[in-house]
Design an enzyme around this catalytic site. Structure first.
Site, PDB file in Angstrom:
ATOM      1  CG  HIS A   1       3.024 -24.832   4.685  1.00 48.47           C
ATOM      2  ND1 HIS A   1       3.077 -26.046   5.271  1.00 48.47           N
ATOM      3  CD2 HIS A   1       4.180 -24.190   5.158  1.00 48.47           C
ATOM      4  CE1 HIS A   1       4.268 -26.363   6.072  1.00 48.47           C
ATOM      5  NE2 HIS A   1       4.749 -25.070   6.160  1.00 48.47           N
TER       6      HIS A   1
ATOM      7  NE  ARG B   1      -9.767  14.795   2.871  1.00 46.57           N
ATOM      8  CZ  ARG B   1      -9.702  14.551   4.124  1.00 46.57           C
ATOM      9  NH1 ARG B   1      -8.312  14.365   4.780  1.00 46.57           N
ATOM     10  NH2 ARG B   1     -10.435  13.949   4.749  1.00 46.57           N
TER      11      ARG B   1
ATOM     12  CD1 TRP C   1     -11.726   7.560  -3.898  1.00 46.07           C
ATOM     13  CD2 TRP C   1     -12.682   6.812  -2.099  1.00 46.07           C
ATOM     14  NE1 TRP C   1     -11.304   6.448  -3.585  1.00 46.07           N
ATOM     15  CE2 TRP C   1     -11.912   6.010  -2.634  1.00 46.07           C
ATOM     16  CE3 TRP C   1     -13.644   6.653  -1.148  1.00 46.07           C
ATOM     17  CZ2 TRP C   1     -11.976   4.419  -2.127  1.00 46.07           C
ATOM     18  CZ3 TRP C   1     -13.596   5.220  -0.573  1.00 46.07           C
ATOM     19  CH2 TRP C   1     -12.820   4.197  -1.297  1.00 46.07           C
TER      20      TRP C   1
ATOM     21  CE  LYS D   1      -0.890  10.158   2.229  1.00 46.42           C
ATOM     22  NZ  LYS D   1       0.072   9.190   1.871  1.00 46.42           N
TER      23      LYS D   1
ATOM     24  CB  CYS E   1     -14.892  13.873   0.012  1.00 43.12           C
ATOM     25  SG  CYS E   1     -15.820  12.542  -0.413  1.00 43.12           S
TER      26      CYS E   1
ATOM     27  CE  LYS F   1       3.173   1.508  -0.462  1.00 46.06           C
ATOM     28  NZ  LYS F   1       2.930   2.165   0.810  1.00 46.06           N
TER      29      LYS F   1
ATOM     30  CG  ASN G   1     -14.948  13.828   4.121  1.00 53.14           C
ATOM     31  OD1 ASN G   1     -15.101  12.765   3.847  1.00 53.14           O
ATOM     32  ND2 ASN G   1     -13.838  14.385   4.872  1.00 53.14           N
ATOM     33  N   GLY G   2     -18.181  12.392   4.512  1.00 52.10           N
ATOM     34  CA  GLY G   2     -18.377  11.573   5.504  1.00 52.10           C
ATOM     35  C   GLY G   2     -19.663  10.673   4.756  1.00 52.10           C
TER      36      GLY G   2
ATOM     37  CD  GLU H   1      -0.707   1.674  -1.905  1.00 53.85           C
ATOM     38  OE1 GLU H   1      -1.652   2.108  -1.680  1.00 53.85           O
ATOM     39  OE2 GLU H   1       0.352   1.604  -1.251  1.00 53.85           O
TER      40      GLU H   1
ATOM     41  CD  GLU I   1       4.009  -0.705   3.115  1.00 56.59           C
ATOM     42  OE1 GLU I   1       3.157  -0.983   3.342  1.00 56.59           O
ATOM     43  OE2 GLU I   1       4.209   0.523   2.598  1.00 56.59           O
TER      44      GLU I   1
HETATM   45  C1  F6R Z   1      -0.766   2.322   1.664  1.00 52.29           C
HETATM   46  C2  F6R Z   1      -1.608   3.069   2.411  1.00 52.29           C
HETATM   47  C3  F6R Z   1      -2.471   2.720   3.364  1.00 52.29           C
HETATM   48  C4  F6R Z   1      -2.655   3.498   4.804  1.00 52.29           C
HETATM   49  C5  F6R Z   1      -3.915   3.187   5.566  1.00 52.29           C
HETATM   50  C6  F6R Z   1      -3.866   3.593   6.937  1.00 52.29           C
HETATM   51  O1  F6R Z   1       0.141   2.802   0.804  1.00 52.29           O
HETATM   52  O2  F6R Z   1      -0.941   4.301   2.731  1.00 52.29           O
HETATM   53  O3  F6R Z   1      -2.797   1.235   3.328  1.00 52.29           O
HETATM   54  O4  F6R Z   1      -1.427   2.701   5.682  1.00 52.29           O
HETATM   55  O5  F6R Z   1      -5.084   3.234   5.025  1.00 52.29           O
HETATM   56  O6  F6R Z   1      -3.686   4.817   6.948  1.00 52.29           O
HETATM   57  P1  F6R Z   1      -3.163   5.627   8.319  1.00 52.29           P
HETATM   58  O7  F6R Z   1      -1.877   5.381   8.485  1.00 52.29           O
HETATM   59  O8  F6R Z   1      -3.421   7.149   7.815  1.00 52.29           O
HETATM   60  O9  F6R Z   1      -4.017   5.308   9.144  1.00 52.29           O
END
Ligand code: F6R
Length: 598
Positions: A493, A27, A72, A593, A2, A474, A98-99, A477, A470
């Site tokens: 396979h 966040r 969140w 994030k 959060c 992308k 937060n936590g 998500e 990746e």
């Molecule tokens: C996807 C994304 C996440 C982060 C993951 C790790 O677009 O951003 O998969 O890569 O949550 O986050 P960090 O790099 O902050 O440890």
């Protein structure tokens, strides 16, 4: 997971808090709320939904002190009742958190039997009731006494009626104080403060603090005052804003070349000055990360082996700490753009416990990981607000190349000339990113091949296998299309069984790569199942074009550097698919994030 903001000073607190929360929405964004001290009395406003819902119901207020929160949900579903802040039974104290409070059930049972009335399903609410029990006129002391009863992780901010003070505490969740003149700020992240100040004090684990308009006091876990020099943040508020782009994600994709340029300069300096390398053991290395950062690690494995012949293993951070650790490596590199990912932090601690040297690659100066490891290599991508990692991912890949090239040179695998030429290829690859950006409209057209699909495959081989993982991440998500990445050789396979004309396949085949011919064969296999294929290849590759319904070309590049332009093409593709589907691009549902829970 959060975001917290706090303000004490002379401005209208509600405005400062709303502005800060807007910057922290990445966040968490399922609910938001604010507590203000208005004419000496505490008032709460909180709502389920995005910040605009809260804005719509905020009463006018002249308050100069307050705390705010964007949530969140982790404990208790998103709802008005479960939104923060929470108030004590007597209406005199309010907190945001937060936590996770692990022992909240036991605490709640005890507090309820002592007469405390709970209004939510959250773990957080126990904190305000503990605070009420401990408050004897000193807010920070009451918070310090309360957290002694808490098991778990937290960043907490508290205010009381009649006061112009915020007390706060931190354990394993980020917190920073913004220093002003006759005003002070508190936030989970500096981006929330940049419109007001760039002078900050990072708060460490176990510390508590009290801020008023004219005073900042920080105490360690033993209650001893702590003196710390403020840091100056070089990011501007502008850096953290949209700057005319429709979404942060698009702005951040366009900041890719800059992110690479700055990372290159910053890291070169650091590596040239020998700050990282001398203590690195060159026998073998393990790369540990989560999500996109893990995909950067996968690219890292290829380049560590290519440039440095360095035996490299990979582990997901969420698995690492539970692994038997039988094949431990002398060096563990942890890759995390935020520096706050709980799994990666836990992995860093575990690696040190196992006696490994640790190096973090992170984008955030002063983030928690920087205090958990032996060495830090910063990427210099600037603030990233969009939840989907874009420019930070590019910068992470670049950091992998830089480390691999420099280790290769230090080990004698690369001559001085080869090292120079590899570094110059990296410099050029940032220009290549620009050329891919210039093709934005072609990629937007290509996105029409995918925007109505329910399922989508991404295939690649060799160093472009992680790139395609990746690309799939992308797309899923931000567009909510079920997207899977595969090493193309694996299709036969099993996954081939799923292909038909309704499942588009994105296939990267890079001419010059040893797997190029094999990739073409894989593309033919896919096309034979009627799947529409969107190819990604090097400019002028007509062979690939013949097998695909459509091709996105990236500039000609040595195969080993191809993940850089290919990644950018895939980011733009995902962006346009999500836009065509009217998705919430910067704030995808169920994601945040910075993932500060394990
Ligand atoms: C996807 C994304 C996440 C982060 C993951 C790790 O677009 O951003 O998969 O890569 O949550 O986050 P960090 O790099 O902050 O440890």
């Amino acid at each position: 997971m959060c975001g917290i903001v706090g303000y004490v000073g002379y401005r209208q607190a509600a405005e400062v808090l709303m502005e800060g929360l807007k910057r922290l929405e990445y966040r968490g964004y399922d609910s938001a709320g604010i507590a203000l001290v208005d004419n000496g009395r505490l008032s709460l406003t909180k709502r389920q939904g995005e910040l605009d819902v809260l804005r719509g119901v905020m009463p006018r207020s002249e308050a100069r002190t307050g705390i705010g929160h964007t949530r969140w949900a982790t404990c208790g579903r998103p709802s008005d009742r479960n939104a923060h802040p929470f108030m004590s039974c007597d209406g005199k104290l309010a907190i945001v958190h937060n936590g996770i409070i692990e022992n909240y059930a036991a605490l709640r049972g005890r507090l309820e039997s002592n007469g405390h009335r709970f209004t939510s399903e959250t773990d957080t609410e126990v904190i305000v009731h503990l605070l009420e029990d401990h408050y004897k006129g000193d807010l920070r002391q009451a918070l310090a006494d309360s957290i002694k009863e808490i098991e778990g992780t937290y960043a907490i901010a508290a205010i009381r009626d009649g006061g112009q003070e915020i007390a706060a505490a931190r354990k394993e969740n980020p917190m920073v104080i913004g220093l002003g003149v006759k005003e002070n700020f508190l936030a989970s992240d500096v981006t929330a403060l940049l419109s007001y100040t760039n002078k900050v004090l990072y708060i460490m684990d176990g510390e508590t603090l009290s801020i008023t308009p004219s005073e900042v006091k920080v105490f360690n876990a033993e209650g001893v005052p702590v003196e710390r020099e403020p840091a100056v943040v070089t990011w501007s508020a502008e850096d953290a804003q949209k700057g005319g782009f429709e979404h942060f994600m698009l702005k951040e994709i366009f900041e890719g070349p800059n992110a690479m340029h700055n990372t290159l300069l910053g890291a070169l300096d650091m590596i040239e000055n020998g700050e990282v390398l001398p203590r690195i053991d060159f026998r073998s290395v393990k790369l540990v990360a989560c999500g996109s950062s893990f995909h950067a690690a996968m690219v890292g494995k290829y380049v560590m082996e290519e440039f440095a012949s360095l035996p490299t293993t990979l582990e997901l951070a969420s698995e690492y700490r539970y692994s038997p650790g039988a094949r431990e490596t002398p060096l563990v590199i942890l890759i995390t753009q935020s520096g706050e990912t709980a799994d990666t932090l836990a992995a860093a601690r575990e690696a040190r416990r196992r006696g490994c040297r640790t190096l973090a690659v992170t984008n955030v100066v002063g983030s928690t990981i920087t205090r958990e490891v032996d060495e830090v290599l910063y990427t210099k991508a600037g603030p990233e607000i969009g939840v989907a990692a874009t420019k930070t991912f590019l910068a992470q890949m670049l950091a992998m190349y830089l480390l691999a090239i420099r280790i290769g040179y230090a080990k004698g695998n690369l001559s001085h000339d080869s090292m120079r030429s590899a570094l110059s290829s990296l410099r050029q690859s940032s220009n290549m990113v620009q050329s891919v950006l210039n093709r934005m409209h072609e990629i937007e057209e290509a996105s029409k091949m995918i925007d109505s699909a329910e399922h989508c495959f991404f295939i690649g081989r060799n160093i472009n296998y992680p790139t395609m993982l990746e690309g799939a991440l992308k797309l899923k998500e931000i567009s909510y299309i079920h997207a899977e990445g595969f090493a193309a050789g694996e299709l036969k396979h099993g996954p081939l069984a799923l292909l038909d004309s309704t499942t588009p396949v994105i296939a990267t085949a890079i001419k010059g790569d040893p797997t190029y011919e094999k990739m073409l064969a894989n593309v033919s296999e896919v096309a034979a199942r009627d799947s529409p294929v969107l190819g990604i290849g090097l400019e002028g590759d007509t062979e690939l074009a013949r097998l695909c319904e459509r091709v996105i070309y990236v500039p000609k590049v040595k195969p080993v550097y191809s993940p850089i332009p290919v990644t950018v093409a895939l980011q733009i593709l995902a962006y346009h698919v999500a836009k065509r589907r009217n998705c919430s691009i910067d704030k995808p549902k169920n994601l945040a994030k910075s993932v500060t829970v394990e």
